[in-house]
Motif scaffolding. Structure first.
Motif, PDB file in Angstrom:
ATOM      1  N   ALA A  52       1.102   4.022  -2.996  1.00 39.68           N
ATOM      2  CA  ALA A  52       0.791   5.423  -2.718  1.00 39.68           C
ATOM      3  C   ALA A  52       1.791   6.368  -3.377  1.00 39.68           C
ATOM      4  CB  ALA A  52       0.765   5.667  -1.208  1.00 39.68           C
ATOM      5  N   THR A  56      -3.820   7.965  -6.858  1.00 41.75           N
ATOM      6  CA  THR A  56      -2.744   7.050  -6.475  1.00 41.75           C
ATOM      7  C   THR A  56      -3.150   5.605  -6.735  1.00 41.75           C
ATOM      8  OG1 THR A  56      -3.488   6.641  -4.208  1.00 41.75           O
ATOM      9  CG2 THR A  56      -2.109   8.596  -4.560  1.00 41.75           C
ATOM     10  N   THR A  82       0.842  -1.203   0.000  1.00 40.90           N
ATOM     11  CA  THR A  82       0.000   0.000   0.000  1.00 40.90           C
ATOM     12  C   THR A  82       0.874   1.249   0.000  1.00 40.90           C
ATOM     13  OG1 THR A  82      -1.680  -1.254   1.194  1.00 40.90           O
ATOM     14  CG2 THR A  82      -1.930   1.136   1.149  1.00 40.90           C
ATOM     15  N   GLN A 128      -2.807   3.590  -4.276  1.00 38.41           N
ATOM     16  CA  GLN A 128      -3.010   3.212  -2.881  1.00 38.41           C
ATOM     17  C   GLN A 128      -4.380   2.579  -2.631  1.00 38.41           C
ATOM     18  OE1 GLN A 128      -3.070   6.981  -0.902  1.00 38.41           O
ATOM     19  NE2 GLN A 128      -2.529   6.109   1.063  1.00 38.41           N
ATOM     20  N   TYR A 147      -0.052   0.143   8.127  1.00 35.94           N
ATOM     21  CA  TYR A 147       0.229   1.205   7.166  1.00 35.94           C
ATOM     22  C   TYR A 147      -0.090   2.575   7.768  1.00 35.94           C
ATOM     23  CZ  TYR A 147      -0.490   4.184   3.062  1.00 35.94           C
ATOM     24  OH  TYR A 147      -0.454   5.220   2.170  1.00 35.94           O
TER      25      TYR A 147
END
Length: 193
Positions: A40, A54, A36, A56, A79
C-alpha cells in the motif's frame, strides 16, 4: 541424484506446501497483512481522484490466492483492524476507517476470501483460470470500494466510477497479468499443475 515428487491433497493452495500448524497460520496471517501494508505504500496519486494507484490490491489478491479463503480472510481482516487502530499502513501511509479509500480495503477483505476459495478449486493452476479469479477479485474490490467512495465524499455514483474505477483498469490488467504468470509458474516449479 534423486528426484522427489511433490504430492498434495486435492484443494491445496500454495500455503499448504508449508507444514501445517497454528504457528504457520498465524505467521501467514501476519505476513499477509504486512505484505499488503507494505504494498500500500507504493502509491501513485491519480489526478482528480482521492484514491491512489497502489500495490495493495495485487498483494491482497495474491495473499488470498496463495493462502486460501480462511487464511486470506484472516490476513486482510488483520490488515484492516490494525489500520483502523491507527497503524499508518493503508494507501499512502494513512489509517482509520473514515478515508475515501477505506471501502477498497473492505472490498479486498471480500476479494481475498473469494479468490482463496477459487484457488482451492484450482483457479491458480492455469493462466486462464488465474485471469478469471483476478478479474472477479478486482470486480469485488470495486463493488465495495466505489460505492463507499461515493458515500464518503458525496460524489455521484458516476463521478465515483470515473474517479475510483476507470483510471485503475489498465493497472489492474497489468497486476492480473503478473499473477497469471506467477501463480501457475509457481505450481509448475513445485511439481503440480
Amino acid at each position: 541424484m534423486s528426484t522427489a515428487s511433490v504430492s498434495f491433497r486435492p484443494g491445496a493452495v500454495l500455503a499448504d506446501l508449508l507444514p501445517a500448524s497454528r504457528v504457520r497460520d498465524i505467521a501467514l496471517a501476519a505476513g499477509g497483512a504486512a505484505l499488503t501494508g507494505l504494498a500500500a505504500q507504493i502509491a501513485v496519486p491519480v489526478p482528480g481522484s482521492p484514491v491512489p494507484v497502489t500495490g495493495q490490491t495485487f498483494a491482497a489478491l495474491l495473499v488470498g490466492t496463495a493462502f486460501g479463503a480462511r487464511r486470506g480472510f484472516l490476513s486482510l481482516a488483520l490488515y484492516a483492524l490494525v489500520g483502523m487502530a491507527g497503524v499508518p499502513w493503508f494507501a499512502g501511509g494513512t489509517s482509520g476507517a473514515g478515508g475515501a479509500s477505506f471501502g477498497y480495503v473492505l472490498g479486498m477483505l471480500l476479494a481475498a476470501t473469494v479468490v482463496g476459495a477459487l484457488a482451492r478449486r484450482g483457479a491458480d493452476r492455469s493462466v486462464l483460470r488465474t485471469a478469471g479469479a483476478m478479474v472477479l477479485g478486482s470486480a469485488l474490490i470495486y463493488a465495495v470500494g466505489v460505492p463507499y467512495l461515493a458515500l464518503s465524499t458525496g460524489m455521484s455514483f458516476g463521478a465515483a466510477v470515473a474517479a475510483g474505477l476507470t483510471p485503475f483498469l489498465i493497472g489492474d490488467a497489468l497486476k492480473a497479468a503478473l499473477a497469471m504468470g506467477l501463480l501457475p509458474a509457481t505450481w509448475k516449479l513445485v511439481g503440480r499443475k
